[in-house]
Motif scaffolding. Sequence first.
Motif, PDB file in Angstrom:
ATOM      1  N   GLU A 126       3.448  13.253 -17.957  1.00 58.07           N
ATOM      2  CA  GLU A 126       3.210  14.089 -16.977  1.00 58.07           C
ATOM      3  C   GLU A 126       1.686  14.098 -16.773  1.00 58.07           C
ATOM      4  N   GLU A 127       0.848  13.693 -17.959  1.00 57.78           N
ATOM      5  CA  GLU A 127      -0.540  13.560 -17.852  1.00 57.78           C
ATOM      6  C   GLU A 127      -0.969  12.359 -17.178  1.00 57.78           C
ATOM      7  N   TRP A 128      -0.235  11.271 -17.442  1.00 59.11           N
ATOM      8  CA  TRP A 128      -0.477  10.008 -16.860  1.00 59.11           C
ATOM      9  C   TRP A 128      -0.333   9.908 -15.374  1.00 59.11           C
ATOM     10  N   ALA A 129       0.988  10.764 -14.791  1.00 57.25           N
ATOM     11  CA  ALA A 129       1.100  10.719 -13.552  1.00 57.25           C
ATOM     12  C   ALA A 129       0.009  11.670 -12.893  1.00 57.25           C
ATOM     13  N   ARG A 130      -0.170  12.646 -13.622  1.00 56.98           N
ATOM     14  CA  ARG A 130      -1.322  13.649 -12.944  1.00 56.98           C
ATOM     15  C   ARG A 130      -2.540  12.648 -12.633  1.00 56.98           C
ATOM     16  N   TYR A 131      -3.220  11.747 -13.332  1.00 55.49           N
ATOM     17  CA  TYR A 131      -4.221  11.033 -13.420  1.00 55.49           C
ATOM     18  C   TYR A 131      -3.992   9.869 -12.214  1.00 55.49           C
ATOM     19  N   ARG A 132      -2.793   9.466 -11.834  1.00 58.01           N
ATOM     20  CA  ARG A 132      -2.621   8.724 -11.055  1.00 58.01           C
ATOM     21  C   ARG A 132      -2.727   9.147  -9.518  1.00 58.01           C
ATOM     22  N   ARG A 133      -2.207  10.586  -9.640  1.00 58.12           N
ATOM     23  CA  ARG A 133      -2.160  11.318  -8.211  1.00 58.12           C
ATOM     24  C   ARG A 133      -3.592  11.561  -8.080  1.00 58.12           C
ATOM     25  N   HIS A 134      -4.371  12.216  -8.867  1.00 60.69           N
ATOM     26  CA  HIS A 134      -5.725  12.435  -8.906  1.00 60.69           C
ATOM     27  C   HIS A 134      -6.677  11.890  -9.962  1.00 60.69           C
ATOM     28  N   PRO A 135      -7.057  10.554  -9.390  1.00 67.14           N
ATOM     29  CA  PRO A 135      -7.745   9.945 -10.427  1.00 67.14           C
ATOM     30  C   PRO A 135      -9.090  10.383 -10.818  1.00 67.14           C
ATOM     31  N   TRP A 136     -10.012  11.286 -10.263  1.00 67.22           N
ATOM     32  CA  TRP A 136     -11.133  12.045 -10.666  1.00 67.22           C
ATOM     33  C   TRP A 136     -10.596  13.065 -11.780  1.00 67.22           C
ATOM     34  N   ALA A 137      -9.579  13.563 -11.727  1.00 69.50           N
ATOM     35  CA  ALA A 137      -9.318  14.470 -12.975  1.00 69.50           C
ATOM     36  C   ALA A 137      -9.487  14.054 -14.272  1.00 69.50           C
ATOM     37  N   VAL A 138      -9.461  12.745 -14.511  1.00 67.07           N
ATOM     38  CA  VAL A 138      -9.784  12.376 -15.963  1.00 67.07           C
ATOM     39  C   VAL A 138     -11.249  12.455 -16.251  1.00 67.07           C
ATOM     40  N   ALA A 139     -12.118  12.379 -15.340  1.00 63.12           N
ATOM     41  CA  ALA A 139     -13.659  12.460 -15.743  1.00 63.12           C
ATOM     42  C   ALA A 139     -13.812  14.226 -16.041  1.00 63.12           C
ATOM     43  N   VAL A 140     -12.904  14.749 -15.658  1.00 62.91           N
ATOM     44  CA  VAL A 140     -13.277  16.369 -15.823  1.00 62.91           C
ATOM     45  C   VAL A 140     -12.631  16.804 -17.168  1.00 62.91           C
ATOM     46  N   LEU A 141     -11.431  16.139 -17.510  1.00 63.59           N
ATOM     47  CA  LEU A 141     -10.749  16.431 -18.635  1.00 63.59           C
ATOM     48  C   LEU A 141     -10.879  15.664 -19.966  1.00 63.59           C
ATOM     49  N   ALA A 142     -11.327  14.391 -19.611  1.00 60.43           N
ATOM     50  CA  ALA A 142     -11.771  13.624 -20.718  1.00 60.43           C
ATOM     51  C   ALA A 142     -13.063  13.802 -21.448  1.00 60.43           C
ATOM     52  N   THR A 143     -12.996  15.050 -21.996  1.00 60.14           N
ATOM     53  CA  THR A 143     -14.532  15.522 -22.412  1.00 60.14           C
ATOM     54  C   THR A 143     -14.227  16.593 -23.667  1.00 60.14           C
ATOM     55  N   THR A 144     -15.362  16.465 -24.629  1.00 62.34           N
ATOM     56  CA  THR A 144     -15.126  17.663 -25.480  1.00 62.34           C
ATOM     57  C   THR A 144     -15.567  19.013 -24.763  1.00 62.34           C
ATOM     58  N   ARG A 145     -15.873  19.099 -23.565  1.00 63.91           N
ATOM     59  CA  ARG A 145     -16.396  20.455 -22.951  1.00 63.91           C
ATOM     60  C   ARG A 145     -15.457  20.567 -21.568  1.00 63.91           C
ATOM     61  N   PRO A 146     -14.158  20.544 -21.858  1.00 57.92           N
ATOM     62  CA  PRO A 146     -13.335  20.759 -20.342  1.00 57.92           C
ATOM     63  C   PRO A 146     -13.263  21.941 -20.031  1.00 57.92           C
ATOM     64  N   PRO A 147     -13.100  22.381 -18.662  1.00 60.14           N
ATOM     65  CA  PRO A 147     -12.954  23.584 -18.045  1.00 60.14           C
ATOM     66  C   PRO A 147     -11.966  24.512 -18.745  1.00 60.14           C
ATOM     67  N   LEU A 148     -12.317  25.606 -19.656  1.00 61.29           N
ATOM     68  CA  LEU A 148     -11.263  26.302 -20.353  1.00 61.29           C
ATOM     69  C   LEU A 148     -10.437  27.228 -19.573  1.00 61.29           C
ATOM     70  N   GLY A 149      -9.796  26.863 -18.476  1.00 61.44           N
ATOM     71  CA  GLY A 149      -8.950  27.750 -17.767  1.00 61.44           C
ATOM     72  C   GLY A 149      -7.575  28.044 -18.253  1.00 61.44           C
ATOM     73  N   PRO A 150      -6.846  28.717 -17.694  1.00 57.43           N
ATOM     74  CA  PRO A 150      -5.425  28.682 -18.212  1.00 57.43           C
ATOM     75  C   PRO A 150      -4.573  27.449 -18.147  1.00 57.43           C
ATOM     76  N   GLY A 151      -4.782  26.810 -17.325  1.00 58.40           N
ATOM     77  CA  GLY A 151      -4.030  25.482 -17.624  1.00 58.40           C
ATOM     78  C   GLY A 151      -4.327  24.553 -18.523  1.00 58.40           C
ATOM     79  N   VAL A 152      -5.698  24.294 -18.899  1.00 60.33           N
ATOM     80  CA  VAL A 152      -5.978  23.484 -20.205  1.00 60.33           C
ATOM     81  C   VAL A 152      -5.435  23.981 -21.357  1.00 60.33           C
ATOM     82  N   LEU A 153      -5.490  25.523 -21.447  1.00 60.52           N
ATOM     83  CA  LEU A 153      -5.113  25.952 -22.759  1.00 60.52           C
ATOM     84  C   LEU A 153      -3.558  25.936 -22.944  1.00 60.52           C
TER      85      LEU A 153
END
Length: 265
Positions: A126-153
């Motif tokens: 599911e994570e791989w498919a998410r990045y294939r649909r939205h390639p920019w999202a990996v730059a936001v989530l592949a970090t030690t400081r991701p947006p700590l919204g409900p989805g990440v948690l």
Amino acid sequence: MGCAQCGTVITPSGRGRPRRYCGRACQARAYRARRDHGRPSRRPPPERPDRTSVVRAAIDLADAEGLGALSPDVLARRLGIPVTSLRRHVPSREALLTAVVDAVLAEHRPVRSPDWRVVLEHEAREEWARYRRHPWAVAVLATTRPPLGPGVLATVDRFLAALSGHGLDHRTALSVYLLVSGYVQGLATTAAAEHDAARDTGVTVRRWWTARLGRLAGAIGTGRHPWLTVDPATPEVDLDAEFDFGLARVLDGVEVFLAGRGRPS
């Protein structure tokens, strides 16, 4: 005689030409009506988008132009609204990123299974498919400081829940999560870079490799790299196939690790 605009009876003054309007206000309204040919003189204000449509527009903008284009100012211009109106929904770029990431993570389709490997493989795919649909999202989530919204948690919690009961403390379970997700994000970063290069240059990866096959074959033909070969039919890497191969090997390693830990009594 009545006012030509409102019909109010006008008392003749007996001097000069008869008055057509009872006052300046009616005279001004009549002038605007003639100017606008009967249409309302004021246009209705544009409909303000709600938060959902703002976030959807932000995702579309990032999908089309990349993460660098995603800012409140650019998004407000796209929506045709003042940036002050946009900031009622997302007061900063950080809030905007958190909102779009939560919306993208909400596309997740969960799976229920008592088998940890089924759950972890599903989460990784599911994570791989998410990045294939939205390639920019990996730059936001592949970090030690991701947006700590409900989805990440919720994503991390699902992963840790699948590993519960296998003799792991929370810190070790988190290390397993980082191992699997880190593998997905690593390959997704390569896929995102190719997506950006194709968008910015108009050159597909197949065209890029095909243009270099002759030079590459000449270098390999010298004998200095005896283990390398060139297949003209498939010059580029199939990232989806490579993902399948690598994910299976990563989960094999996790399985060996869990087997060595044993289950608590």
